[in-house]
Design an enzyme around this catalytic site. Structure first.
Site, PDB file in Angstrom:
ATOM      1  N   GLY A 145     -22.278 -10.206  14.926  1.00 51.41           N
ATOM      2  CA  GLY A 145     -22.750 -10.290  13.543  1.00 51.41           C
ATOM      3  C   GLY A 145     -24.215  -9.890  13.427  1.00 51.41           C
ATOM      4  CG  ASN A 159     -23.414  -6.692  10.034  1.00 52.39           C
ATOM      5  OD1 ASN A 159     -22.763  -7.381  10.813  1.00 52.39           O
ATOM      6  ND2 ASN A 159     -23.274  -6.784   8.722  1.00 52.39           N
ATOM      7  N   GLY A 181     -28.249 -10.993   7.899  1.00 53.75           N
ATOM      8  CA  GLY A 181     -28.798 -12.339   8.009  1.00 53.75           C
ATOM      9  C   GLY A 181     -29.583 -12.607   9.287  1.00 53.75           C
ATOM     10  CB  ILE A 182     -29.615 -15.678  11.400  1.00 48.16           C
ATOM     11  CG1 ILE A 182     -29.973 -16.615  10.239  1.00 48.16           C
ATOM     12  CG2 ILE A 182     -30.261 -16.161  12.698  1.00 48.16           C
ATOM     13  CD1 ILE A 182     -29.286 -17.971  10.286  1.00 48.16           C
ATOM     14  N   GLY A 183     -28.582 -12.797  12.385  1.00 51.64           N
ATOM     15  CA  GLY A 183     -28.255 -11.924  13.514  1.00 51.64           C
ATOM     16  C   GLY A 183     -29.068 -10.637  13.483  1.00 51.64           C
ATOM     17  CB  SER A 220     -24.514 -25.248  11.616  1.00 52.60           C
ATOM     18  OG  SER A 220     -24.838 -25.909  10.419  1.00 52.60           O
ATOM     19  CE1 TYR A 239     -20.573 -22.283   9.023  1.00 51.04           C
ATOM     20  CE2 TYR A 239     -21.642 -24.385   8.549  1.00 51.04           C
ATOM     21  CZ  TYR A 239     -21.714 -23.068   8.978  1.00 51.04           C
ATOM     22  OH  TYR A 239     -22.923 -22.542   9.384  1.00 51.04           O
TER      23      TYR A 239
HETATM   24  N1  LIG Z   1     -27.893 -19.528   6.895  1.00 47.65           N
HETATM   25  C1  LIG Z   1     -28.055 -20.806   7.259  1.00 47.65           C
HETATM   26  O1  LIG Z   1     -28.746 -21.610   6.613  1.00 47.65           O
HETATM   27  C2  LIG Z   1     -27.378 -21.303   8.502  1.00 47.65           C
HETATM   28  C3  LIG Z   1     -27.508 -22.687   8.787  1.00 47.65           C
HETATM   29  C4  LIG Z   1     -26.898 -23.158   9.937  1.00 47.65           C
HETATM   30  C5  LIG Z   1     -26.231 -22.299  10.771  1.00 47.65           C
HETATM   31  N2  LIG Z   1     -26.119 -20.977  10.464  1.00 47.65           N
HETATM   32  C6  LIG Z   1     -25.410 -20.111  11.399  1.00 47.65           C
HETATM   33  O2  LIG Z   1     -26.163 -18.933  11.623  1.00 47.65           O
HETATM   34  C7  LIG Z   1     -25.263 -17.868  12.011  1.00 47.65           C
HETATM   35  C8  LIG Z   1     -25.572 -16.611  11.203  1.00 47.65           C
HETATM   36  O3  LIG Z   1     -25.279 -16.886   9.845  1.00 47.65           O
HETATM   37  P1  LIG Z   1     -26.080 -16.198   8.637  1.00 47.65           P
HETATM   38  O4  LIG Z   1     -26.581 -17.284   7.791  1.00 47.65           O
HETATM   39  O5  LIG Z   1     -26.982 -15.155   9.139  1.00 47.65           O
HETATM   40  O6  LIG Z   1     -24.866 -15.554   7.839  1.00 47.65           O
HETATM   41  P2  LIG Z   1     -24.527 -14.018   7.440  1.00 47.65           P
HETATM   42  O7  LIG Z   1     -25.729 -13.346   6.911  1.00 47.65           O
HETATM   43  O8  LIG Z   1     -23.304 -14.104   6.611  1.00 47.65           O
HETATM   44  O9  LIG Z   1     -24.185 -13.382   8.850  1.00 47.65           O
HETATM   45  C9  LIG Z   1     -22.981 -13.674   9.494  1.00 47.65           C
HETATM   46  C10 LIG Z   1     -22.604 -12.484  10.335  1.00 47.65           C
HETATM   47  O10 LIG Z   1     -21.316 -12.749  10.939  1.00 47.65           O
HETATM   48  C11 LIG Z   1     -20.500 -11.629  10.700  1.00 47.65           C
HETATM   49  N3  LIG Z   1     -19.072 -11.961  10.749  1.00 47.65           N
HETATM   50  C12 LIG Z   1     -18.373 -12.768   9.922  1.00 47.65           C
HETATM   51  N4  LIG Z   1     -17.061 -12.750  10.244  1.00 47.65           N
HETATM   52  C13 LIG Z   1     -16.940 -11.910  11.316  1.00 47.65           C
HETATM   53  C14 LIG Z   1     -15.850 -11.446  12.080  1.00 47.65           C
HETATM   54  N5  LIG Z   1     -14.586 -11.814  11.804  1.00 47.65           N
HETATM   55  N6  LIG Z   1     -16.096 -10.606  13.114  1.00 47.65           N
HETATM   56  C15 LIG Z   1     -17.350 -10.181  13.369  1.00 47.65           C
HETATM   57  N7  LIG Z   1     -18.426 -10.558  12.655  1.00 47.65           N
HETATM   58  C16 LIG Z   1     -18.217 -11.416  11.633  1.00 47.65           C
HETATM   59  C17 LIG Z   1     -20.920 -11.123   9.327  1.00 47.65           C
HETATM   60  O11 LIG Z   1     -20.412  -9.828   9.094  1.00 47.65           O
HETATM   61  P3  LIG Z   1     -20.406  -9.204   7.585  1.00 47.65           P
HETATM   62  O12 LIG Z   1     -21.801  -8.729   7.337  1.00 47.65           O
HETATM   63  O13 LIG Z   1     -19.412  -8.100   7.692  1.00 47.65           O
HETATM   64  O14 LIG Z   1     -19.998 -10.311   6.659  1.00 47.65           O
HETATM   65  C18 LIG Z   1     -22.433 -11.208   9.497  1.00 47.65           C
HETATM   66  O15 LIG Z   1     -22.901 -10.105  10.220  1.00 47.65           O
HETATM   67  C19 LIG Z   1     -23.858 -18.423  11.809  1.00 47.65           C
HETATM   68  O16 LIG Z   1     -23.339 -18.825  13.055  1.00 47.65           O
HETATM   69  C20 LIG Z   1     -24.065 -19.629  10.906  1.00 47.65           C
HETATM   70  O17 LIG Z   1     -23.058 -20.602  11.099  1.00 47.65           O
HETATM   71  C21 LIG Z   1     -26.678 -20.462   9.345  1.00 47.65           C
END
Ligand SMILES: NC(=O)c1ccc[n+]([C@@H]2O[C@H](COP(=O)([O-])OP(=O)(O)OC[C@H]3O[C@@H](n4cnc5c(N)ncnc54)[C@H](OP(=O)(O)O)[C@@H]3O)[C@@H](O)[C@H]2O)c1
Length: 281
Positions: A10, A12, A14-16, A139, A167
């Site tokens: 992931g 592409n 957000g955090i990744g 998380s 989740y």
């Molecule tokens: N944001 C927060 O406040 C927060 C808080 C606690 C934990 N987290 C954790 O941080 C991590 C990153 O989350 P984020 O907030 O950066 O969210 P995000 O921007 O939605 O990024 C999530 C990434 O995972 C990818 N993904 C989702 N389903 C997938 C699949 N089936 N196969 C491959 N890739 C997939 C998404 O691809 P697409 O771009 O195609 O959707 C996106 O690149 C996650 O593990 C989340 O649980 C986030």
């Protein structure tokens, strides 16, 4: 981080994506593994530009499909002979029942089981690196998580599906996986983390309802993805982590006690055994 090869699921968005930029800036060779190659191509342009590092590549990976995970690992192995750091970052949040290709509840299937298979298939590449590390992005949501072994295929959710409950279960699974992995592979460094409350679209892109509405309201007050990537980058790159294993870190790079269930060795072992059964039978 010169000569280090890092794979970020992931990467592409957000955090990744912010993690990829940060590690590429340190000189690492970064592979982002993404389900949407159009988004990945745009992300590659941004990551290369912002890091001033051209050694960034994208591979296709849909964590909701075992075949896709196997293909991704095959593609990785044809290009690279080792993996220094695996960052299991991707996650899917949904407010309605969805299933993976193999019929698992989507959040358990993508956030835990997909990464479980990916990590197991990448073990030889990790073992070929000098000091391999695994970073599991969990998380604080895991604190309210429970593992319901009778509902991992969404069997009980036909009438009512609680997105946040699923989740939290998947994020608890990330911490339990870290614990059991450390027990089985003590020579590798494997930790999990909470990145903080980060302004991404995770809670709105595949979801509607209360959690999504609250998320939209608070999002302007959350930290930037760049800040939210700091603990992932720290666990991937800092020499301070050289001897720290099996821990749960917060957004300030401090070790925190995870939930009571996350510290349960029997539960961690049971989840491992059940996951093994799911991926190999
Ligand atoms: N944001 C927060 O406040 C927060 C808080 C606690 C934990 N987290 C954790 O941080 C991590 C990153 O989350 P984020 O907030 O950066 O969210 P995000 O921007 O939605 O990024 C999530 C990434 O995972 C990818 N993904 C989702 N389903 C997938 C699949 N089936 N196969 C491959 N890739 C997939 C998404 O691809 P697409 O771009 O195609 O959707 C996106 O690149 C996650 O593990 C989340 O649980 C986030």
């Amino acid at each position: 981080m010169q000569d280090k090869i890092i794979l970020i699921t992931g990467g592409n968005d957000g955090i990744g994506k912010a993690t990829a930029i940060g590690l590429a800036r340190m000189g690492a060779r970064v592979v982002i593994a993404c389900r949407n190659m159009e988004k990945a191509s745009q992300a590659l342009i941004d990551i290369k530009k912002e890091s001033n590092n051209d050694q960034v590549e994208a591979l296709h990976l849909d964590l909701a499909s075992f075949d896709s995970i196997k293909n991704c690992v095959e593609n990785f192995n044809t290009r690279y002979n080792k993996l220094d750091v695996l960052i299991n970052n991707a996650a899917h949040y949904t407010s309605y029942l969805q299933k993976t290709a193999e019929g698992f509840e989507m959040q358990f299937g993508v956030n835990h089981l997909g990464h479980f298979l990916l990590t197991n298939l990448l073990l030889p590449s990790l073992q070929a690196a000098e000091k391999p590390r695994i970073v599991n992005v969990s998380s604080n949501g895991h604190y309210s998580g429970k593992i319901d072994f009778n509902n991992l295929r969404g069997e009980k959710s036909i009438k009512k599906y609680y997105g946040f409950e699923a989740y939290a279960q998947s994020k608890l699974a990330n911490v339990l996986f870290t614990r059991e992995f450390t027990r089985r592979y003590p020579d590798m460094i494997c930790n999990s983390l909470h990145p903080g409350g980060v302004a991404t679209d995770i809670a709105t892109k595949n979801a509607v309802g209360l959690v999504s509405n609250v998320w939209s309201l608070v999002k302007p007050f959350l930290m930037s993805p760049e800040k939210g990537a700091q603990t992932s980058i720290y666990l991937a790159a800092s020499p301070k982590v050289n001897k720290i294993n099996g821990q749960f870190f917060d957004e300030k790079q401090k070790i925190r006690k995870p939930s009571r269930l996350a510290r349960n060795d029997e539960l961690a072992k049971r989840l491992w055994d059940v996951s093994m059964e799911f991926i190999y039978h």
